[in-house]
Write a protein that holds these residues in place. Structure first.
Motif, short mmCIF file in Angstrom:
data_model
loop_
_atom_site.label_atom_id
_atom_site.label_comp_id
_atom_site.label_asym_id
_atom_site.label_seq_id
_atom_site.Cartn_x
_atom_site.Cartn_y
_atom_site.Cartn_z
N ASP A 217 0.83 -1.21 0.00
CA ASP A 217 0.00 0.00 0.00
C ASP A 217 0.86 1.26 0.00
OD1 ASP A 217 -2.56 1.48 0.35
OD2 ASP A 217 -1.70 1.94 2.31
N ALA B 111 -5.45 -8.16 13.70
CA ALA B 111 -6.39 -8.31 12.58
C ALA B 111 -6.09 -9.57 11.78
CB ALA B 111 -6.33 -7.08 11.69
N THR B 112 -4.81 -9.87 11.60
CA THR B 112 -4.45 -11.08 10.85
C THR B 112 -4.83 -12.34 11.61
OG1 THR B 112 -2.57 -9.87 9.89
CG2 THR B 112 -2.55 -12.26 9.73
N LYS C 64 -8.67 -12.56 11.73
CA LYS C 64 -9.27 -12.49 10.39
C LYS C 64 -10.32 -11.38 10.30
CE LYS C 64 -8.46 -17.34 9.19
NZ LYS C 64 -7.53 -17.56 10.31
N THR C 65 -9.94 -10.21 10.79
CA THR C 65 -10.79 -9.02 10.68
C THR C 65 -10.19 -8.06 9.65
OG1 THR C 65 -9.59 -7.99 12.54
CG2 THR C 65 -11.59 -9.23 13.06
N SER C 66 -10.78 -6.88 9.52
CA SER C 66 -10.34 -5.92 8.51
C SER C 66 -8.90 -5.50 8.76
CB SER C 66 -11.26 -4.70 8.54
OG SER C 66 -10.84 -3.74 7.61
N TYR C 67 -8.08 -5.57 7.71
CA TYR C 67 -6.65 -5.25 7.82
C TYR C 67 -6.47 -3.74 7.88
CZ TYR C 67 -1.62 -5.70 6.87
OH TYR C 67 -0.24 -5.67 6.96
N PRO C 68 -5.79 -3.22 8.89
CA PRO C 68 -5.63 -1.76 9.02
C PRO C 68 -4.46 -1.23 8.18
CG PRO C 68 -4.68 -2.83 10.92
CD PRO C 68 -5.22 -3.93 10.05
N ASP D 128 -6.29 3.77 7.38
CA ASP D 128 -7.20 3.25 8.42
C ASP D 128 -6.61 3.48 9.82
OD1 ASP D 128 -8.80 2.31 6.33
OD2 ASP D 128 -7.69 0.44 6.24
#
Length: 469
Positions: A212, A451-452, A455-459, A463
């Motif tokens: 990113d 998050a990894t 398994k939630t939204s990757y910041p 973010d």
């Protein structure tokens, strides 16, 4: 002057002409060797740490102010703010009776709050996960329990993984130093291999954040680029870096050539790239490449500190560069109008080129002649800042950002595997970007690991910035 193999026997002059020619050759050789001996951070690409004690700094000396050391009169002091949350409160009251015999009325609120900060003697926790098994009464099959997905498969939890990564990427510690810290500070005993494996696990989860930032860099109007060497085992490798005032992206590569630069910057960079005079960037169009005037100044300092006509033309060229910086600073502080600034810059550019042409013909050392000829060839790249607003004169942004890796390399002596190289380029990208944006890299790394694992939204960077506001 190119280095020649030293003959086994001294030359012999048979006549006066041969003797004069021999003296002239030895004189040139002597002056060239003295120029090389006098190289420092002010007139070459050597780092300031190579100057040694007592050597002159690369920065111009500041005039003494006459004031004493330390805080000056009127200086606003700083003090630690009281913490809002405390773990324990201890209250103290005076005696009920005064020394005169009267009764003392105790106030409800304290007149002073004194907080003492300390670290716990045991700063880690251990969670044991016990997995049971059973046997089917019908088919006699053994069934075993498995660890939940949100439990680390290794022996290090997220906070410990983040701590190990930050000790390397932010505080430049080698694996051996981290191993000693864990043992002495926390009583945790991990092998060097376990610490290296932990760094590899952190590196794998940083891939989206790294990509990113790398893509964000492609959209910036002006970027800085630089590279430095390191060792991977017994082989040479290169750490490349492209950065802005708010972003940094590192990349390891086995080459220092244009191929590596294209991989980092793209085949045809649309942004303006500020670099030194290294040939690996020559593929960039002259309209999109600004040469660093600080590097040019160092080369001209070497010319001015040489001998003969070298010194004459070098002194003049150094004076012109200092006028260039002074004009730029006055324009940026609104002390010069744009029209006056451009007029003076145009006159300076003409004078600069005239002196370079003279130096390229009349300098007594071929090495310095070639430097002047190269600057004449790349003259357009020296003045890109005049036609594009916001383009700096120097590549100091990249030099400062790459300094953290140089310190790390000096203390840990390179890497031994591809996994180690990937970890360095990714953790440095996270740490340096957070430093420039005044964010906490440890908190971002913890959020990525959590998050990894869950398994939630990757910041990503945006973010995480939004969550910190």
């Amino acid at each position: 002057m190119p280095r020649k193999k030293q003959p086994t026997k001294p030359p012999v002059a048979t006549n006066l002409d041969d003797a004069n020619e021999l003296i002239s050759t030895l004189w040139d050789r002597l002056n060239d060797l003295e120029d090389r001996l006098n190289q420092n951070s002010r007139n070459s690409s050597r780092p300031p740490s190579s100057n040694g004690p007592g050597a002159s700094s690369s920065a111009p000396a500041k005039k003494p102010t006459g004031r004493k050391r330390g805080a000056q009169s009127g200086h606003k002091g700083s003090k630690r703010m009281l913490a809002d949350t405390v773990d324990e409160t201890r209250t103290y009251y005076p005696d009920d009776t005064c020394a005169c015999g009267g009764t003392i009325t105790i106030s409800d609120s304290p007149y002073r709050r004194h907080q003492v900060f300390d670290i716990p003697s045991q700063a880690f926790s251990v969670v044991e996960h016990q997995l049971h098994q059973g046997q089917c009464c019908q088919c006699s099959k053994t069934v075993k329990a498995t660890l939940p997905d949100n439990v680390n498969q290794g022996q290090m939890g997220n906070n410990l993984l983040a701590y190990v990564a930050m000790q390397s990427g932010q505080f430049h510690q080698s694996i051996s130093k981290i191993q000693q810290q864990l043992e002495q500070n926390f009583g945790l005993s991990f092998s060097r291999g376990a610490i290296s494996e932990a760094q590899g696990r952190v590196s794998s989860v940083l891939t989206p954040a790294y990509q990113d930032i790398k893509e964000m860099m492609r959209t910036e109007a002006v970027v800085h680029c630089d590279e430095t060497r390191h060792q991977r085992g017994n082989e040479n490798r290169w750490m490349w870096q492209v950065c802005t005032a708010e972003l940094s992206c590192f990349m390891t590569h086995f080459s220092r050539g244009a191929w590596a630069a294209k991989k980092l910057l793209g085949d045809n960079p649309e942004n303006i790239v500020v670099t030194d005079q290294y040939a690996g960037y020559h593929y960039i169009d002259s309209d999109h490449r600004q040469l660093c005037w600080a590097h040019i100044l160092r080369n001209m300092n070497a010319l001015a500190e040489s001998w003969g006509t070298n010194k004459t033309y070098g002194t003049t060229l150094v004076r012109l560069i200092r006028i260039l910086f002074r004009l730029q600073h006055r324009y940026e502080s609104n002390a010069l109008s744009e029209k006056r600034y451009l007029d003076r810059m145009e006159k300076l550019r003409i004078a600069w080129r005239e002196q370079l042409e003279l130096a390229s013909r009349r300098c007594v050392t071929p090495r310095y002649q070639n430097r002047c000829k190269l600057l004449l060839k790349h003259d357009d790249m020296c003045w890109v800042f005049l036609s594009h607003d916001g383009v700096p004169l120097t590549n100091n942004e990249a030099e400062r950002s790459l300094r953290s890796y140089v310190l790390w390399r000096k203390g840990s002596y390179g890497v031994w595997s591809h996994r180690g190289e990937l970890f360095r380029q990714r953790i440095l990208t996270i740490v340096e970007t957070c430093r420039k944006q005044k964010l906490n890299p440890l908190n971002w790394l913890r959020a990525i690991l959590e998050a990894t694992l869950n398994k939630t939204s990757y910041p990503l960077l945006d973010d995480f910035k939004a969550a910190c506001q």
